[in-house]
Design a protein around this motif. Structure first.
Motif, short mmCIF file in Angstrom:
data_model
loop_
_atom_site.label_atom_id
_atom_site.label_comp_id
_atom_site.label_asym_id
_atom_site.label_seq_id
_atom_site.Cartn_x
_atom_site.Cartn_y
_atom_site.Cartn_z
N ARG A 137 26.69 12.55 -7.00
CA ARG A 137 27.09 12.79 -5.60
C ARG A 137 27.57 14.24 -5.52
N LYS A 182 20.21 7.59 -8.36
CA LYS A 182 20.09 8.24 -7.05
C LYS A 182 20.94 9.51 -6.98
N TYR A 199 22.84 11.84 -4.33
CA TYR A 199 23.37 11.87 -2.97
C TYR A 199 23.94 13.26 -2.71
N TYR A 235 25.40 15.86 0.47
CA TYR A 235 25.83 15.90 1.86
C TYR A 235 26.48 17.23 2.19
#
Length: 530
Positions: free
Chosen positions: A212, A251, A253, A255
């Motif tokens: 992330r 995954k 991620y 942002y």
């Protein structure tokens, strides 16, 4: 000021639910309603939970001194438990015996938890009586393997730089991606910082480590060095290469966060503490902006392991370096983090090569020693022709706490210059231009935990050295100087005297004038090599 603190939400047209804390069922209803609204419409909603403080904010406080009337009423006001119990009894939903049993069970739960807490073994992060930080030993004993099979590495490099045939990518980006593939294929010494980062993240994803990454401009990268999300030129298509490596990969991620370092970093700290199986990275747009999250750093990131046994693997990327920009775009305040560094609470790192950053990222994700890590990342070095690495430096090797000087004859060295970060390249370039052969440049890549044995080994390589200096770009009252000096005095048994070379003390992090900056930089580089 208005009647309700929640009136602030009116400016974003968020619904506001006012609810009395004395009515538990109304509170639950308001919260369920707010959650339903949030889930259905994806919009903000505010709950104004109206309660009161029964006692003062600490044991020594007496609120009746300043609000006697209010606290006279509060003193006589029945507590929530009493009000709700009375209501349940009135409705005959519970009997008095059932109420007494519930209270008794709850008291027993609290007593059991209290007894269990007292019986826990004492918790010590590090032995305060020893000079050597324990986590340096822990990191090395952990023996984190950060290299990767060369064939797998090349395969990832190819996939990272491919886009679907029907994706209308920016032509400039396509050229960049094509060059990146060629670098790995031909084992050229041209892997820059952004590419090394992408390769590190890619290798972790195929090893099933979720990642992330958040920050105010993290998808593209503040300095257009990342491009983790590719955008179609004439369409609304998005393509994330890191999520298209293998079918069963983890995954990625990423942002772009909104403009509140305090809120964003607070969330990422909490996320990282609850997801130790993931690599969680928060990036400041410029390192200076981290001061907007200083409360999170002071209250949570630095002391949480000591205070609550709360570990975190959060990695913070803070762009840092003096390029003649303004005071608000130069310093990530190295000194503040080093003042907070104690009891092996975190890692503080200032890498100088893409390969070092590659292995640092992988070490952070794969190590069993979970520590927040502060990384002072570069700005101008992102595209500096000397700040590059070769393919095999990434696919093999590991993170080095200290980078030695391999280009000098140790027996001829009269001065050893310790440094870290961008200033190394200024010193290196000037030394080469002036053909100086008796000054060694040693880079300390990790400030904390301080690699005392590595530094000692470097010093022993230069038996004829007459002078040892620390060179930094930051003013004398900032940067790593005071920390480095104390480490030489304590961890190295005060055997080596080290002197300072850098800018004078200053109230401002940087000059804010390119002309003045260049003059200061030239002076400190010459002084270090003189």
């Amino acid at each position: 000021s208005t009647r309700y603190a929640s009136d602030l939400a009116k400016m974003i047209l968020a619904p506001i639910f006012h609810v009395n804390g004395d009515d538990p069922e109304a509170c639950v209803h308001a919260m369920n309603l707010a959650l339903d609204y949030r889930q259905k419409f994806g919009k903000d909603v505010v709950i104004d939970l109206i309660c009161y403080r029964k006692h003062g904010h600490n044991e020594g406080d007496e609120p009746a001194f300043t609000q006697p009337g209010l606290y006279r009423e509060i003193k006589d006001h029945p507590q929530v438990r009493e009000i709700y119990t009375r209501e349940l009894l009135r409705k005959k939903e519970l009997t008095q015996e059932e109420v007494d049993e519930i209270f008794k069970e709850f008291d027993e739960i609290l007593e059991e938890a209290f007894s269990a807490a007292k019986s826990l073994p004492s918790y010590e992060i590090g032995d305060k009586d020893t000079k050597r930080p324990q986590s340096i030993q822990s990191e090395r004993n952990d023996a984190v393997i950060t290299d990767i099979d060369p064939d797998t590495f090349k395969e990832i490099a190819v996939k990272l730089n491919k886009v679907p045939n029907d994706f209308d990518a920016n032509p400039k980006l396509l050229r960049i991606l094509a060059k990146r593939s060629e670098i790995v294929e031909k084992n050229l010494k041209k892997i820059d910082w952004g590419y090394a980062e992408a390769l590190a993240l890619g290798t972790l994803l195929i090893e099933h480590v979720p990642i992330r990454l958040t920050g105010q401009d993290s998808e593209r990268g503040t300095f257009s060095h990342r491009h983790s999300v590719l955008h179609g030129t004439d369409t609304n298509q998005n393509f994330v290469p890191l999520n298209n490596l293998e079918e069963d990969q983890a995954k990625f991620y990423v942002y772009n966060s909104f403009l509140s370092e305090f809120a964003a970093l607070g969330f990422e700290f909490g996320y990282s503490a609850s997801r130790l199986d993931s690599l969680v990275i928060w990036e400041a747009q410029f390192g200076d902006f981290v001061n907007g999250a200083q409360i999170i750093i002071d209250q949570y990131i630095a002391p949480s392991e000591v205070k609550w046994r709360q570990v975190s693997n959060l990695m913070m990327l803070l762009p840092h370096g003096y390029e003649g920009q303004g005071p608000e775009h130069s310093s990530a305040r190295i000194e503040r983090f080093l003042q907070l560094a104690a009891e092996d609470n975190m890692r503080v790192v200032n890498c100088t090569t893409p390969a070092q950053f590659f292995h640092l990222i992988r070490r952070q994700a794969l190590s069993k020693v979970n520590k927040p890590t502060v990384v002072f990342t570069p700005k101008s070095l992102l595209r500096h022709p000397l700040a590059v690495s070769q393919t095999d430096e990434l696919s093999s090797g590991q993170f080095q706490y200290v980078l030695p000087d391999t280009e000098v004859d140790a027996s001829n060295v009269r001065k050893v210059v310790f440094c870290s970060g961008k200033v190394y390249y200024d010193l290196y370039t000037k030394r080469k231009e002036n053909e100086i052969e008796d000054v060694a440049l040693v880079r300390i890549e990790q400030y904390y935990p301080f690699p005392d044995e590595d530094v000692r080994e470097q010093l022993e390589l230069f038996p004829n050295a007459e002078e040892i200096v620390w060179c930094q770009e930051e003013p004398r009252n900032m940067g790593a100087w005071t920390f480095i000096r104390s480490r030489f005095e304590q961890d190295l048994d005060n055997k080596y005297e080290i002197s300072y070379v850098g800018r004078y003390t200053s109230a401002s992090p940087a000059a804010g004038s390119m002309k003045l900056h260049m003059a200061e930089q030239e002076k400190l580089v010459e002084q270090a090599l003189r």
